[in-house]
Structure formats: structure tokens, C-alpha cells
Design a protein around this motif. Structure first.
Motif, short mmCIF file in Angstrom:
data_model
loop_
_atom_site.label_atom_id
_atom_site.label_comp_id
_atom_site.label_asym_id
_atom_site.label_seq_id
_atom_site.Cartn_x
_atom_site.Cartn_y
_atom_site.Cartn_z
N LEU A 189 -41.11 -42.93 28.34
CA LEU A 189 -41.10 -42.13 29.57
C LEU A 189 -42.42 -41.40 29.72
O LEU A 189 -42.90 -40.75 28.78
N CYS A 190 -43.03 -41.48 30.90
CA CYS A 190 -44.22 -40.70 31.22
C CYS A 190 -43.85 -39.76 32.37
O CYS A 190 -43.45 -40.21 33.45
N THR A 191 -44.00 -38.48 32.13
CA THR A 191 -43.65 -37.50 33.15
C THR A 191 -44.29 -36.16 32.81
O THR A 191 -44.99 -36.04 31.80
N GLY A 192 -44.05 -35.17 33.63
CA GLY A 192 -44.64 -33.87 33.39
C GLY A 192 -44.11 -33.22 32.13
O GLY A 192 -42.94 -33.40 31.75
N ALA A 193 -44.98 -32.45 31.47
CA ALA A 193 -44.58 -31.76 30.24
C ALA A 193 -43.39 -30.83 30.48
O ALA A 193 -42.59 -30.59 29.57
N ILE A 194 -43.25 -30.34 31.70
CA ILE A 194 -42.16 -29.42 32.01
C ILE A 194 -40.79 -30.09 31.95
O ILE A 194 -39.77 -29.41 31.93
N MET A 195 -40.77 -31.43 31.86
CA MET A 195 -39.51 -32.16 31.80
C MET A 195 -39.08 -32.46 30.37
O MET A 195 -38.09 -33.17 30.16
N GLU A 196 -39.76 -31.90 29.38
CA GLU A 196 -39.49 -32.24 27.98
C GLU A 196 -38.04 -31.98 27.59
O GLU A 196 -37.38 -32.83 26.96
N GLU A 197 -37.52 -30.82 27.92
CA GLU A 197 -36.15 -30.49 27.54
C GLU A 197 -35.15 -31.47 28.15
O GLU A 197 -34.22 -31.93 27.48
N HIS A 198 -35.36 -31.83 29.40
CA HIS A 198 -34.46 -32.77 30.07
C HIS A 198 -34.58 -34.17 29.48
O HIS A 198 -33.59 -34.90 29.37
N ALA A 199 -35.80 -34.57 29.10
CA ALA A 199 -36.01 -35.88 28.49
C ALA A 199 -35.25 -36.00 27.18
O ALA A 199 -34.68 -37.05 26.86
N GLU A 200 -35.22 -34.91 26.42
CA GLU A 200 -34.49 -34.90 25.15
C GLU A 200 -32.99 -34.92 25.39
O GLU A 200 -32.25 -35.67 24.75
N GLU A 201 -32.52 -34.12 26.33
CA GLU A 201 -31.09 -34.02 26.59
C GLU A 201 -30.51 -35.31 27.18
O GLU A 201 -29.42 -35.75 26.79
N LEU A 202 -31.23 -35.90 28.11
CA LEU A 202 -30.71 -37.07 28.82
C LEU A 202 -30.89 -38.38 28.07
O LEU A 202 -30.03 -39.26 28.13
N LEU A 203 -32.03 -38.51 27.38
CA LEU A 203 -32.35 -39.79 26.76
C LEU A 203 -32.66 -39.70 25.27
O LEU A 203 -32.92 -40.72 24.64
N GLY A 204 -32.62 -38.50 24.72
CA GLY A 204 -32.90 -38.34 23.30
C GLY A 204 -34.33 -38.68 22.93
O GLY A 204 -34.60 -39.21 21.85
N LEU A 205 -35.28 -38.35 23.81
CA LEU A 205 -36.67 -38.73 23.60
C LEU A 205 -37.47 -37.62 22.92
O LEU A 205 -37.16 -36.44 23.05
N ARG A 206 -38.53 -38.05 22.22
CA ARG A 206 -39.44 -37.12 21.56
C ARG A 206 -40.81 -37.16 22.23
O ARG A 206 -41.28 -38.22 22.64
N ARG A 207 -41.45 -36.02 22.29
CA ARG A 207 -42.77 -35.94 22.91
C ARG A 207 -43.83 -36.55 22.01
O ARG A 207 -43.84 -36.34 20.79
N CYS A 208 -44.77 -37.27 22.60
CA CYS A 208 -45.88 -37.89 21.88
C CYS A 208 -47.13 -37.02 21.98
O CYS A 208 -47.26 -36.19 22.87
N GLY A 209 -48.06 -37.27 21.07
CA GLY A 209 -49.33 -36.57 21.12
C GLY A 209 -50.25 -37.13 22.19
O GLY A 209 -51.13 -36.42 22.69
N PHE A 210 -50.05 -38.38 22.55
CA PHE A 210 -50.90 -39.03 23.55
C PHE A 210 -50.75 -38.37 24.91
O PHE A 210 -49.65 -38.09 25.38
N LEU A 211 -51.89 -38.12 25.56
CA LEU A 211 -51.91 -37.47 26.87
C LEU A 211 -52.30 -38.47 27.95
O LEU A 211 -53.46 -38.87 28.03
N PRO A 212 -51.36 -38.89 28.78
CA PRO A 212 -51.71 -39.80 29.88
C PRO A 212 -52.56 -39.11 30.92
O PRO A 212 -52.34 -37.95 31.25
N LYS A 213 -53.54 -39.83 31.45
CA LYS A 213 -54.44 -39.30 32.47
C LYS A 213 -54.34 -40.15 33.73
O LYS A 213 -54.02 -41.33 33.68
N HIS A 214 -54.67 -39.53 34.86
CA HIS A 214 -54.62 -40.21 36.15
C HIS A 214 -56.01 -40.28 36.78
O HIS A 214 -56.90 -39.50 36.42
#
Length: 216
Positions: free
Chosen positions: A170-195
Motif C-alpha cells: 500500500l502506498c498512501t499518506g503517512a497519516i493513514m498508518e493507523e488505519h492501514a494497520e487496523e484494516l490490513l495488518g500492514l507495517r510501515r516501510c522506511g522507503f519514501l515514495p516520491k511524486h
């Protein structure tokens, strides 16, 4: 001041036609065609900010393509959900292993229908309006929801669970971290996607598996 509009400046019909053509080209960038110099280049389809489209820069698109190729494995199937930049990078043939995987793009923007059978119209408001043949069909699902909102991520989660065999990126805003963990059990990566365009919101990647991106 006269009530007549005779003195109001008017544009000629030719000038109006030119302005309208300019507006159409800038507001509705054309879809890629077979005649394009590189129909899979990220710039082949212009960003439409009205649809919350912001393309990754080349480094990010390449790194994410490498990641999903690695995790899909030879003969693997990859679903790119609202992530056309990565799908395009996979199809350019410049990333090692891209010839050994297959990829599809699920996207709301019908301009991408120019990619033929690889394109599947997708509206996150109808998260399970998908062909039965796609259920559990993908070795990895890469998703970049169009909006930084719980309502959007919750619906996209249904899509991801429907498509995936287990691996999710999942690539999304850092502010969505808590929801990403709750909904999909995901962990944040160190890699920073750029646009390509600098966005105000900090973006992050989240995975459901032990990824090389975790320690970047």
C-alpha cells in the motif's frame, strides 16, 4: 454608463475556437496510442488533479516495480490498483524480470482503456464490482487509494482482500498508518515514495510481508 452591451469587448470566433482547443487539451490530456513514442511512459497520460492523480517520479516507479516483480516471482500476477505509474513501469520492459510477470491495471480513468485487456475499470465506491475470475488471483496487489480518507481506504480494503493471495503493498499518506494497520495488518516501510509533483502530504509504503522496503 450605458445599459447597452455594444461597447463590451468581444473575442472573435477564431480566437474563441483556439482558446477552446487549448482548454480541451490541457483539461483532458489524450490517452496513449500505439503511435506514441512510448505509450507506457509515465507522461503518456497527463495527471488529472480533479481525479486526485499524482504520478510517481521515475525512481519511485522503478523501485516499486522491482519490489512487486520480486514478490510475485516468475510467472506471477500483479494487480496495480489506482497505481498507473507502476503498471507503466512494469510494461516498459526496462526493469529486470518484467518479462516474466503479468500485470493488470484497475483504474477509474477510462483513458487507460488504451492498454486493452490489461485495463479494468475500477470505482472504489463499488469495491467488489469485479470479475469472479480475479478473486484470489494475484500474487501481490499494489494499491494507491486516490484519497487520504478512512472511507476510501475501507472500501479499497475490500477490493484488496478480494484480489490478493496475501501480499499487499500500500502506498498512501503517512497519516493513514493507523488505519492501514487496523484494516490490513500492514507495517510501515522506511522507503519514501516520491511524486513528480511535490505534494504537501508525506507519503509512505506499507506491506503485509517482510519487504526489502522495510529497512530502506
Amino acid at each position: 454608463m450605458s445599459g447597452s452591451d455594444d461597447d463590451v469587448p468581444r473575442l472573435s470566433a477564431d480566437t474563441l475556437a483556439v482558446l477552446q482547443e487549448f482548454y480541451n487539451e490541457t483539461s483532458h490530456p489524450v490517452a496513449p496510442t500505439a503511435a506514441s513514442a512510448d505509450k507506457f511512459s509515465v507522461g503518456a497520460v497527463g495527471e488529472d488533479w480533479g481525479m486526485s492523480q499524482f504520478w510517481y517520479d521515475d525512481v519511485t516507479a522503478t523501485r516499486l516495480a522491482e519490489e512487486v516483480i520480486q514478490e510475485a516471482g516468475d510467472g506471477g500476477r500483479i494487480a496495480c490498483v489506482s497505481a498507473p505509474s507502476v503498471y507503466q513501469k512494469l510494461k516498459q520492459g526496462v526493469v529486470e524480470g518484467s518479462d516474466r510477470i503479468s500485470a493488470v491495471l484497475l483504474e477509474y480513468d477510462r483513458r487507460f482503456a488504451a492498454y486493452g485487456d490489461d485495463f479494468l475499470f475500477y470505482d472504489y465506491n463499488h469495491p467488489l464490482a469485479l470479475p469472479a475470475a480475479l478473486q484470489g488471483a494475484f500474487d501481490i496487489v499494489l494499491v494507491d487509494p486516490p484519497y487520504l480518507a478512512l472511507e476510501c481506504l475501507s472500501k479499497v480494503t475490500q477490493t484488496v482482500k478480494y484480489l490478493s493471495k496475501g501480499k499487499v503493498l500500500l502506498c498512501t499518506g503517512a497519516i493513514m498508518e493507523e488505519h492501514a494497520e487496523e484494516l490490513l495488518g500492514l507495517r510501515r516501510c522506511g522507503f519514501l515514495p516520491k511524486h513528480n509533483k511535490n505534494l504537501a502530504n508525506e507519503f509512505r509504503c506499507f506491506t503485509s510481508y517482510d519487504s526489502r522496503l522495510l529497512s530502506c
